[in-house]
Design a protein around this motif. Structure first.
Motif, short mmCIF file in Angstrom:
data_model
loop_
_atom_site.label_atom_id
_atom_site.label_comp_id
_atom_site.label_asym_id
_atom_site.label_seq_id
_atom_site.Cartn_x
_atom_site.Cartn_y
_atom_site.Cartn_z
N GLN A 11 0.77 -1.20 -0.02
CA GLN A 11 0.10 0.04 0.00
C GLN A 11 0.88 1.30 -0.02
N HIS A 53 -9.75 0.70 -4.37
CA HIS A 53 -9.00 1.78 -3.99
C HIS A 53 -8.84 2.54 -5.29
N LEU A 60 -8.71 8.62 0.10
CA LEU A 60 -8.12 7.33 -0.24
C LEU A 60 -6.69 7.50 -0.25
N LYS A 63 -3.60 5.12 -0.13
CA LYS A 63 -3.98 3.56 -0.05
C LYS A 63 -3.93 2.99 -1.26
#
Length: 108
Positions: A11, A53, A60, A63
């Motif tokens: 991530q 995502h 977001l 992410k």
């Protein structure tokens, strides 16, 4: 040459030892003598939890998936994966056989 293609998924906002995980992976690979690596940020993606995502959602940020790739010898792949296992950094990875080389252009 024949070797191994390694791809790691992290991530983009995940950290390890106070560095972004993808930067940390590249730094460690360089310290171990691997001859190159690249990180690519995805425009969208979902992982094992099924949550999508996408790049256009401000909330977001941090992410999205980042792919970190290396093309290395089999021995380098084994050594790098053993090192990462000892680091206990949770990672999903892909390991595939690879054929690689260089194509020389004019003046090389």
């Amino acid at each position: 040459m024949r070797g191994t293609y390694l791809r790691f998924y992290v991530q983009e906002g995940k950290t390890h030892h106070h560095l972004l995980a993808y930067e940390w992976l590249l730094e460690q690979a360089k310290k171990m003598g691997l001859h190159g690596g690249s990180a690519f940020k995805a425009a969208a993606g979902f992982g094992r939890h099924g949550m999508l995502h996408e790049d256009h959602f401000f909330e977001l940020a941090g992410k999205l998936p980042v792919m970190v790739e290396f093309v290395v010898s089999d021995e380098e792949a084994d050594r790098f994966l053993t090192f990462l296992q000892a680091e206990e950094l949770p990672l999903f990875y892909l390991r595939m056989p690879a054929e690689f080389g260089t194509i020389k252009g004019p003046g090389n």
